[in-house]
Write a protein that holds these residues in place. Structure first.
Motif, PDB file in Angstrom:
ATOM      1  N   MET A  13       0.809  -1.214   0.000  1.00 46.97           N
ATOM      2  CA  MET A  13       0.000   0.000   0.000  1.00 46.97           C
ATOM      3  C   MET A  13       0.849   1.274   0.000  1.00 46.97           C
ATOM      4  O   MET A  13       0.340   2.342  -0.292  1.00 46.97           O
ATOM      5  N   THR A  14       2.134   1.152   0.326  1.00 48.61           N
ATOM      6  CA  THR A  14       2.991   2.332   0.423  1.00 48.61           C
ATOM      7  C   THR A  14       4.366   2.042  -0.175  1.00 48.61           C
ATOM      8  O   THR A  14       4.739   0.878  -0.383  1.00 48.61           O
ATOM      9  N   ALA A  15       5.108   3.101  -0.405  1.00 54.18           N
ATOM     10  CA  ALA A  15       6.491   2.958  -0.861  1.00 54.18           C
ATOM     11  C   ALA A  15       7.317   2.228   0.196  1.00 54.18           C
ATOM     12  O   ALA A  15       8.228   1.469  -0.134  1.00 54.18           O
ATOM     13  N   GLU A  16       6.985   2.422   1.462  1.00 48.82           N
ATOM     14  CA  GLU A  16       7.693   1.734   2.541  1.00 48.82           C
ATOM     15  C   GLU A  16       7.493   0.229   2.461  1.00 48.82           C
ATOM     16  O   GLU A  16       8.406  -0.538   2.734  1.00 48.82           O
ATOM     17  N   ASP A  17       6.305  -0.201   2.052  1.00 47.18           N
ATOM     18  CA  ASP A  17       6.029  -1.633   1.894  1.00 47.18           C
ATOM     19  C   ASP A  17       6.923  -2.238   0.809  1.00 47.18           C
ATOM     20  O   ASP A  17       7.471  -3.319   0.984  1.00 47.18           O
ATOM     21  N   ILE A  18       7.067  -1.524  -0.293  1.00 44.30           N
ATOM     22  CA  ILE A  18       7.950  -2.009  -1.360  1.00 44.30           C
ATOM     23  C   ILE A  18       9.384  -2.053  -0.857  1.00 44.30           C
ATOM     24  O   ILE A  18      10.104  -3.020  -1.086  1.00 44.30           O
ATOM     25  N   GLY A  19       9.795  -1.013  -0.155  1.00 43.46           N
ATOM     26  CA  GLY A  19      11.155  -0.954   0.372  1.00 43.46           C
ATOM     27  C   GLY A  19      11.480  -2.098   1.310  1.00 43.46           C
ATOM     28  O   GLY A  19      12.552  -2.706   1.228  1.00 43.46           O
ATOM     29  N   ARG A  20      10.542  -2.423   2.197  1.00 44.78           N
ATOM     30  CA  ARG A  20      10.748  -3.545   3.130  1.00 44.78           C
ATOM     31  C   ARG A  20      10.895  -4.858   2.372  1.00 44.78           C
ATOM     32  O   ARG A  20      11.731  -5.697   2.701  1.00 44.78           O
ATOM     33  N   CYS A  21      10.099  -5.023   1.328  1.00 44.13           N
ATOM     34  CA  CYS A  21      10.156  -6.242   0.527  1.00 44.13           C
ATOM     35  C   CYS A  21      11.489  -6.348  -0.207  1.00 44.13           C
ATOM     36  O   CYS A  21      12.119  -7.405  -0.218  1.00 44.13           O
ATOM     37  N   VAL A  22      11.926  -5.255  -0.810  1.00 46.04           N
ATOM     38  CA  VAL A  22      13.200  -5.235  -1.524  1.00 46.04           C
ATOM     39  C   VAL A  22      14.342  -5.546  -0.567  1.00 46.04           C
ATOM     40  O   VAL A  22      15.206  -6.382  -0.849  1.00 46.04           O
ATOM     41  N   GLY A  41      22.217  -2.375 -12.220  1.00 48.38           N
ATOM     42  CA  GLY A  41      22.508  -1.235 -13.077  1.00 48.38           C
ATOM     43  C   GLY A  41      21.966   0.084 -12.554  1.00 48.38           C
ATOM     44  O   GLY A  41      21.614   0.977 -13.326  1.00 48.38           O
ATOM     45  N   VAL A  42      21.871   0.195 -11.235  1.00 46.84           N
ATOM     46  CA  VAL A  42      21.437   1.440 -10.599  1.00 46.84           C
ATOM     47  C   VAL A  42      22.479   1.822  -9.545  1.00 46.84           C
ATOM     48  O   VAL A  42      23.359   1.033  -9.226  1.00 46.84           O
ATOM     49  N   GLY A  43      22.347   3.007  -8.994  1.00 46.49           N
ATOM     50  CA  GLY A  43      23.286   3.455  -7.982  1.00 46.49           C
ATOM     51  C   GLY A  43      22.936   2.932  -6.595  1.00 46.49           C
ATOM     52  O   GLY A  43      21.790   2.571  -6.313  1.00 46.49           O
ATOM     53  N   VAL A  44      23.935   2.929  -5.729  1.00 46.60           N
ATOM     54  CA  VAL A  44      23.720   2.519  -4.333  1.00 46.60           C
ATOM     55  C   VAL A  44      22.714   3.448  -3.666  1.00 46.60           C
ATOM     56  O   VAL A  44      21.861   3.001  -2.892  1.00 46.60           O
ATOM     57  N   ARG A  45      22.793   4.729  -3.969  1.00 47.19           N
ATOM     58  CA  ARG A  45      21.849   5.690  -3.386  1.00 47.19           C
ATOM     59  C   ARG A  45      20.414   5.330  -3.765  1.00 47.19           C
ATOM     60  O   ARG A  45      19.506   5.419  -2.945  1.00 47.19           O
ATOM     61  N   PHE A  46      20.200   4.916  -5.017  1.00 44.75           N
ATOM     62  CA  PHE A  46      18.855   4.522  -5.453  1.00 44.75           C
ATOM     63  C   PHE A  46      18.348   3.347  -4.614  1.00 44.75           C
ATOM     64  O   PHE A  46      17.206   3.356  -4.142  1.00 44.75           O
ATOM     65  N   ILE A  47      19.190   2.328  -4.431  1.00 45.75           N
ATOM     66  CA  ILE A  47      18.795   1.157  -3.636  1.00 45.75           C
ATOM     67  C   ILE A  47      18.489   1.584  -2.207  1.00 45.75           C
ATOM     68  O   ILE A  47      17.478   1.168  -1.621  1.00 45.75           O
ATOM     69  N   SER A  48      19.332   2.414  -1.634  1.00 47.45           N
ATOM     70  CA  SER A  48      19.118   2.881  -0.263  1.00 47.45           C
ATOM     71  C   SER A  48      17.797   3.633  -0.131  1.00 47.45           C
ATOM     72  O   SER A  48      17.011   3.378   0.787  1.00 47.45           O
ATOM     73  N   GLU A  49      17.547   4.559  -1.049  1.00 46.19           N
ATOM     74  CA  GLU A  49      16.301   5.336  -0.996  1.00 46.19           C
ATOM     75  C   GLU A  49      15.081   4.443  -1.224  1.00 46.19           C
ATOM     76  O   GLU A  49      14.052   4.619  -0.572  1.00 46.19           O
ATOM     77  N   LEU A  50      15.192   3.480  -2.125  1.00 46.26           N
ATOM     78  CA  LEU A  50      14.097   2.546  -2.374  1.00 46.26           C
ATOM     79  C   LEU A  50      13.800   1.736  -1.117  1.00 46.26           C
ATOM     80  O   LEU A  50      12.643   1.617  -0.692  1.00 46.26           O
ATOM     81  N   GLU A  51      14.837   1.188  -0.497  1.00 49.71           N
ATOM     82  CA  GLU A  51      14.652   0.381   0.711  1.00 49.71           C
ATOM     83  C   GLU A  51      14.113   1.209   1.880  1.00 49.71           C
ATOM     84  O   GLU A  51      13.472   0.672   2.777  1.00 49.71           O
ATOM     85  N   ASN A  52      14.366   2.508   1.859  1.00 49.33           N
ATOM     86  CA  ASN A  52      13.876   3.382   2.921  1.00 49.33           C
ATOM     87  C   ASN A  52      12.505   3.971   2.614  1.00 49.33           C
ATOM     88  O   ASN A  52      11.990   4.785   3.377  1.00 49.33           O
ATOM     89  N   LYS A  54      11.343   5.840  -0.068  1.00 49.24           N
ATOM     90  CA  LYS A  54      11.167   7.147  -0.703  1.00 49.24           C
ATOM     91  C   LYS A  54      10.019   7.056  -1.702  1.00 49.24           C
ATOM     92  O   LYS A  54       9.991   6.187  -2.560  1.00 49.24           O
ATOM     93  N   SER A  55       9.076   7.961  -1.589  1.00 49.78           N
ATOM     94  CA  SER A  55       7.843   7.850  -2.372  1.00 49.78           C
ATOM     95  C   SER A  55       7.939   8.424  -3.775  1.00 49.78           C
ATOM     96  O   SER A  55       7.023   8.252  -4.568  1.00 49.78           O
ATOM     97  N   THR A  56       9.048   9.073  -4.110  1.00 51.40           N
ATOM     98  CA  THR A  56       9.158   9.700  -5.431  1.00 51.40           C
ATOM     99  C   THR A  56      10.126   8.962  -6.351  1.00 51.40           C
ATOM    100  O   THR A  56      10.677   9.552  -7.273  1.00 51.40           O
ATOM    101  N   MET A  57      10.276   7.669  -6.154  1.00 53.20           N
ATOM    102  CA  MET A  57      11.185   6.870  -6.974  1.00 53.20           C
ATOM    103  C   MET A  57      10.628   6.721  -8.393  1.00 53.20           C
ATOM    104  O   MET A  57       9.414   6.659  -8.594  1.00 53.20           O
ATOM    105  N   ALA A  58      11.532   6.634  -9.367  1.00 56.46           N
ATOM    106  CA  ALA A  58      11.129   6.425 -10.764  1.00 56.46           C
ATOM    107  C   ALA A  58      10.583   5.008 -10.917  1.00 56.46           C
ATOM    108  O   ALA A  58      11.270   4.034 -10.600  1.00 56.46           O
ATOM    109  N   LEU A  59       9.355   4.891 -11.386  1.00 55.53           N
ATOM    110  CA  LEU A  59       8.696   3.593 -11.478  1.00 55.53           C
ATOM    111  C   LEU A  59       9.467   2.612 -12.353  1.00 55.53           C
ATOM    112  O   LEU A  59       9.612   1.444 -12.007  1.00 55.53           O
ATOM    113  N   GLY A  60       9.989   3.078 -13.472  1.00 62.49           N
ATOM    114  CA  GLY A  60      10.739   2.194 -14.359  1.00 62.49           C
ATOM    115  C   GLY A  60      11.940   1.573 -13.667  1.00 62.49           C
ATOM    116  O   GLY A  60      12.215   0.379 -13.818  1.00 62.49           O
TER     117      GLY A  60
END
Length: 92
Positions: A13-22, A41-52, A54-60
């Protein structure tokens, strides 16, 4: 391991849910964020923000990471918009 860290995680239901799963899946595979970022093929910062969560991540890019993890995202109706044929107390 408590139940909220097992896959499948259930409703997302949230970006946090996706982050926890990742994060859970990456750790289950024994990869560091740096290793995983390089693999996807992404940056470490992207992975960190995704796992945390962040709700404005690029969907692709999020979908790219999920695919790299061997995860898939699917959508289905929640069912909340399906009104009953008759409501209690209302004449038909």
């Amino acid at each position: 391991m408590d139940s909220d860290k097992k896959l499948p995680l259930g409703k997302i239901m949230t970006a946090e849910d996706i982050g926890r799963c990742v994060r859970a899946q990456r750790k289950a595979q024994g990869a560091t964020q740096a290793e995983f970022a390089a693999l996807c093929g992404v940056g470490v910062r992207f992975i960190s923000e995704l796992e945390n969560g962040k709700s404005t991540m690029a969907l692709g890019k999020v979908l790219q990471v999920l695919k790299c993890l061997g995860l898939e995202l699917s959508l289905r109706p929640r069912g909340w918009n399906q009104a009953p044929a008759t409501s209690p107390g209302r004449p038909e």
